[in-house]
Design a protein around this motif. Structure first.
Motif, PDB file in Angstrom:
ATOM      1  N   ARG A  17       0.836  -1.197   0.000  1.00 23.15           N
ATOM      2  CA  ARG A  17       0.000   0.000   0.000  1.00 23.15           C
ATOM      3  C   ARG A  17       0.868   1.242   0.000  1.00 23.15           C
ATOM      4  O   ARG A  17       1.873   1.307   0.711  1.00 23.15           O
ATOM      5  N   VAL A  18       0.452   2.203  -0.803  1.00 19.99           N
ATOM      6  CA  VAL A  18       1.008   3.547  -0.756  1.00 19.99           C
ATOM      7  C   VAL A  18      -0.160   4.491  -0.541  1.00 19.99           C
ATOM      8  O   VAL A  18      -1.314   4.139  -0.779  1.00 19.99           O
ATOM      9  N   SER A  19       0.141   5.682  -0.092  1.00 23.41           N
ATOM     10  CA  SER A  19      -0.907   6.606   0.330  1.00 23.41           C
ATOM     11  C   SER A  19      -1.453   7.510  -0.757  1.00 23.41           C
ATOM     12  O   SER A  19      -2.556   8.035  -0.624  1.00 23.41           O
ATOM     13  N   THR A  20      -0.694   7.712  -1.821  1.00 24.18           N
ATOM     14  CA  THR A  20      -1.150   8.635  -2.856  1.00 24.18           C
ATOM     15  C   THR A  20      -1.018   7.995  -4.235  1.00 24.18           C
ATOM     16  O   THR A  20      -0.223   7.069  -4.440  1.00 24.18           O
ATOM     17  N   LEU A  21      -1.774   8.497  -5.180  1.00 19.21           N
ATOM     18  CA  LEU A  21      -1.787   7.948  -6.532  1.00 19.21           C
ATOM     19  C   LEU A  21      -0.453   8.118  -7.250  1.00 19.21           C
ATOM     20  O   LEU A  21      -0.109   7.321  -8.127  1.00 19.21           O
ATOM     21  N   ASP A  22       0.313   9.141  -6.888  1.00 22.20           N
ATOM     22  CA  ASP A  22       1.585   9.368  -7.584  1.00 22.20           C
ATOM     23  C   ASP A  22       2.741   8.537  -7.014  1.00 22.20           C
ATOM     24  O   ASP A  22       3.832   8.522  -7.576  1.00 22.20           O
TER      25      ASP A  22
END
Length: 81
Positions: A17-22
């Motif tokens: 998981r990452v927190s932002t779309l970029d």
């Protein structure tokens, strides 16, 4: 985790998981796959999400897996995921 390198037969999920779309998930995936292989885990599913930590856990893809599948082992890169 495993003393010998026999293949492990567990329903395993590698969770990314990452927190932002970029943000990119490639590094986490590479590290988790490498770890799994070192442990003798060859059969696994990967769940990859780009979702903010402010989204309740029950509304994430991972929660859906636990309600639908029998999971024996969940592997994450960092505990804050």
């Amino acid at each position: 985790m495993v003393q010998n390198k026999e293949e492990i037969k567990l329903k395993t999920i590698l969770y990314i998981r990452v927190s932002t779309l970029d943000q990119n998930t490639d590094r986490q995936e590479e590290e988790l796959v490498q770890w799994a292989r070192q442990q003798g885990i060859t059969d696994y599913d990967i769940i990859s999400e780009k979702v903010s930590g402010s989204v309740p856990a029950r509304d994430r893809a991972l929660a859906q897996v636990f309600t639908k599948k029998n999971v024996d082992l969940l592997v994450v890169k960092e505990l804050d995921r």
